[in-house]
Design an enzyme around this catalytic site. Structure first.
Site, mmCIF file in Angstrom:
data_model
loop_
_atom_site.group_PDB
_atom_site.id
_atom_site.type_symbol
_atom_site.label_atom_id
_atom_site.label_comp_id
_atom_site.label_asym_id
_atom_site.label_seq_id
_atom_site.Cartn_x
_atom_site.Cartn_y
_atom_site.Cartn_z
ATOM 1 N N THR A 254 -16.788 -46.243 -27.148
ATOM 2 C CA THR A 254 -16.434 -47.468 -26.422
ATOM 3 C C THR A 254 -15.202 -48.105 -27.037
ATOM 4 O O THR A 254 -14.890 -47.891 -28.211
ATOM 5 C CB THR A 254 -17.542 -48.531 -26.506
ATOM 6 N N ASP A 255 -14.508 -48.904 -26.244
ATOM 7 C CA ASP A 255 -13.691 -49.926 -26.857
ATOM 8 C C ASP A 255 -14.675 -50.925 -27.459
ATOM 9 O O ASP A 255 -15.861 -50.951 -27.112
ATOM 10 C CB ASP A 255 -12.767 -50.589 -25.834
ATOM 11 N N TRP A 256 -14.200 -51.779 -28.349
ATOM 12 C CA TRP A 256 -15.114 -52.632 -29.109
ATOM 13 C C TRP A 256 -15.730 -53.698 -28.192
ATOM 14 O O TRP A 256 -15.067 -54.630 -27.757
ATOM 15 C CB TRP A 256 -14.369 -53.253 -30.276
ATOM 16 N N GLY A 257 -17.008 -53.499 -27.874
ATOM 17 C CA GLY A 257 -17.708 -54.423 -27.002
ATOM 18 C C GLY A 257 -17.633 -54.070 -25.536
ATOM 19 O O GLY A 257 -17.929 -54.913 -24.688
ATOM 20 N N SER A 258 -17.270 -52.828 -25.204
ATOM 21 C CA SER A 258 -17.111 -52.486 -23.781
ATOM 22 C C SER A 258 -18.354 -51.850 -23.165
ATOM 23 O O SER A 258 -18.320 -51.454 -22.002
ATOM 24 C CB SER A 258 -15.908 -51.550 -23.589
#
Length: 723
Positions: A254-258
């Protein structure tokens, strides 16, 4: 199998490079058999800001990741975004990827990848979070500077050697942000609606090349939605295209928090979840990592039988495969810390990426032995550009400012400096105005300009919020902080003004006609000032070409030619109404003259395309067209030119752009030298994506090969037929 046998298998990583992939897969299967369900799930989510856990019991290592695409980020605390306070985590800041794309030099992209990969390896990173290959759709996008421009072919050709270079070090490149992450302001929730043609022809080719040609080991998902589903766990994008049609065998991060949903994350191809629960920014909850979507909620669905264990096994298999390529492979090199060789690569990329946009009556280069008074005006002459910008911020060993570089090269000149304007400090997520008096700065700059024989105005954008920065898009195409007005007043008192633009985006230029020369300098990293001085002095002949179009005004850009639903959207949905006509495709097809065209860039010498020919007149699917182009340097100094080959379909069953880039080659010639250049263009690249059949279609008929040195500077046309 006992755990000590698993340890033996892991130790055998020392000979992984000599084993075939089938043997490695067998070993991975044996390791998976020894893992408990809890251990498998544990491997699928973060344990800190930049690491995911291994399995201590079996000696399976952790995976450590680092931003970013143009330098290895400083060490961050375990569970906050504060610096960890290390004293040995400084890096080489390489030029941002817009600059790399501007070189049009794949060999240089490989050197860049090797060098940054060496630094990541030395710092014991397993995944380097880059390169970024999102397409430049709008000049307002805050992260354009991290990407490789508006053309999918250029981005594809340039990202592949970068990836290969990084991965020679046993460090995984992580291509991002997959996919359609073309704005920042609503990136976390905006739902992109786009035709299948535009998706496959414009926005996916660089990712496809990264997988199929670059052999990339990891892919980062994006924040946004596509057709109602978040892209980091998307059934079509990941299962259908990435892991299905393209047969990607690596890890999706993931992107951070996606990540947003456990079931989707589990079933739609996400392998490692990062940043969730810590909001990706500044705060955390107790034991947040246990409550990730791919943590306890995933484990509960597996234990209940709602999700089959084969799902987590596939994720763990991919993670272990990544480890065999990185931290289990004992043959991988040790890497190297920031050093002079890396600084040399950074300087070479900067030199080749700088674009000369205007040079009235050969005003540049300046004589490096001049004794004249040179006024260097503008905050960007001294401002550090390696700080700010979000995740691309860097702690560099050094950053040579433009002012310092100019002072070091023009040692006989009387160099005076004035700040001119002030932007305020860089702060993620908000704008902090400068507390300096802007009127006083302006007046001081005008007085400085009056005293000078030549003014070097070093301005543009910086990496503050709502400029070239993550999590915020630009508000305007104009230069900020009153620079346009300041330039008007400077040229009123001094006619010899050179504008050096430091930015990762296009800007308007109401002062263009009054400037003697304009240089697009990008964010050039550690060697910035030296590279700029190299070009201004003529020590280096500029050869950079624009990787995206500069529109005259914002409405001339395809994304902004419609309504707010096209950009930035209505808060829920965003419709890409320009469809496949992105960048020069829009300008050419709609006959809208750009300020500066894609592929454009001047030189201190003059090149001439004398002739062009092909090896045949008729071709079929699967053929390669061989072009021979005779190029001469008819000027007075050595230099490099980029031959560009575009294709036009004379008659198509669907709308096609006026022309599309399908080949290029950078050529260096001595003064007076003539050389015949060989280029190859694949006939299959003439195909378009057929939405009726959900596949690529190559139509028979007549095509034109357009050979030139910019998208708007075509010198030779050759007709060919596809039978």
């Amino acid at each position: 199998m006992k755990y000590w046998l698993v340890l033996s298998i892991l130790f055998l990583g020392i000979v992984v490079s000599a084993q075939n992939q089938g043997e490695i897969e067998k070993q991975i299967d044996e390791i998976i058999k020894e893992l408990t369900l809890e251990e498998k799930v544990k491997m699928c989510h973060a344990q800190s800001k930049f690491s995911s856990p291994g399995v201590e019991r079996l000696g399976i290592p952790e995976i450590w990741m680092s931003d970013g695409p143009h330098g290895v980020r400083a060490e961050i605390e375990w569970d906050s975004w504060s610096y960890a306070g290390w004293t040995n985590d400084s890096c080489t800041a390489f030029p941002a990827l817009t600059c790399l794309a501007s070189t049009f030099n794949p060999d240089l992209a490989y050197k860049y990848g090797v060098a940054i990969g060496e630094e990541a390896r030395y710092r014991k990173k397993d995944i380097l979070l880059g390169p970024g290959v999102n397409i430049y759709r709008t000049p307002l996008n805050g992260r354009n500077f991290e990407y490789m421009g508006e053309d999918p072919y250029l981005a594809s050709v340039m990202c592949v050697p970068y990836i290969k270079g990084v991965q020679t070090n046993g460090v995984a490149a992580c291509v991002k942000h997959y996919a359609l992450n073309n704005q920042e302001v609503w990136r976390g929730h905006i739902n992109v609606k786009i035709s299948d043609r535009a998706l496959h022809e414009i926005y996916l080719p660089a990712y496809k090349a990264a997988v199929r040609e670059g052999g990339v080991w990891s892919i980062m998902g994006a924040y946004n939605k596509y057709n109602g589903q978040h892209t980091s766990h998307h059934e079509v994008l990941i299962n259908g295209i990435l892991k299905g049609a393209w047969a990607f065998d690596g890890v999706v991060v993931t992107d951070w928090g996606s990540a947003h949903d456990t079931r989707e994350a589990a079933l739609n191809g996400l392998d490692i979840e990062m940043g969730t629960g810590t909001d990706g920014l500044t705060s955390s909850t107790e034991n947040a990592y246990d409550h990730y979507y791919l943590a306890k909620p995933f484990l509960e669905l597996l234990k209940s039988g709602e999700i089959d264990e084969s799902v987590v096994d596939d994720k763990v298999r991919r993670i272990l495969r990544l480890m065999y390529r990185t931290n289990i492979d004992k043959n991988r090199p040790f890497g190297r810390k920031a050093n002079q060789l890396h600084f040399n690569v950074a300087r070479e990329v900067a030199q080749e990426g700088i674009v000369l946009l205007k040079n009235n009556k050969s005003f540049l280069p300046l004589n490096p032995e001049t004794t004249q008074t040179i006024a260097v005006i503008g905050e960007n002459a001294t401002r550090m550009m390696t700080v700010g910008g979000g995740s691309s911020e860097l702690k560099t060993v050094h950053e040579i400012s433009p002012l310092h570089g100019i002072q070091q090269r023009f040692t006989n000149a009387n160099i005076i400096h004035s700040m001119g304007y002030a932007s305020g400090p860089s702060q993620y997520g908000r704008v902090i105005p400068s507390d300096l008096d802007q009127d006083s700065l302006k007046q001081a700059a005008i007085e400085t300009a009056k005293k000078a024989d030549v003014v070097l105005f070093v301005g543009g954008l910086n990496k503050n919020h709502e400029q070239d920065c993550e999590n915020g898009d630009r508000k305007s195409l104009n230069l900020p902080f009153g620079q346009d007005e300041l330039l008007d007043e400077i040229v009123a008192v001094n006619k010899n003004v050179v504008v050096v633009l430091v930015s990762g985006n296009a800007v308007t230029m109401p002062w263009q006609a009054k400037a003697k020369a304009i240089v697009q300098a990008w964010y050039l990293g550690s060697e910035s000032g030296y590279a700029i001085a190299d070009v201004l002095s003529g020590d280096v002949n500029p050869s950079g070409k624009l990787p995206f179009s500069f529109p005259v005004k914002l409405e001339d850009n395809g994304a902004h030619a419609f309504d707010e639903l096209s950009y930035p959207g209505d808060g829920t949905d965003q419709v890409y109404k320009e469809d496949i006509l992105v960048g020069y495709r829009w300008h050419d097809t709609k006959k809208i003259k750009p300020l500066y065209a894609f592929g454009y860039g001047l030189s201190y010498t003059t090149f001439k395309i004398n002739s062009a020919s092909v090896n045949a007149e008729e071709f079929k699917a699967g053929d390669e067209i061989s072009l021979s182009v005779e190029l001469s340097n008819v000027g007075q100094m050595a230099g490099s030119e980029v031959l560009q080959v575009y294709v036009r379909d004379e008659k198509s069953s669907v709308m096609r752009p006026h022309k599309e880039l399908k080949g290029f080659k950078k050529v260096q010639l001595a003064a007076g030298q003539t050389q015949t250049i060989e280029l190859s263009v694949a006939v299959d690249s003439f195909a378009f994506y057929d939405e009726n059949n959900n596949d690529w279609k190559l139509e028979k008929g007549n095509y034109q090969l357009l050979i030139g040195t910019a998208s708007n500077n075509i010198k030779k046309t050759i007709k060919v037929a596809v039978k």
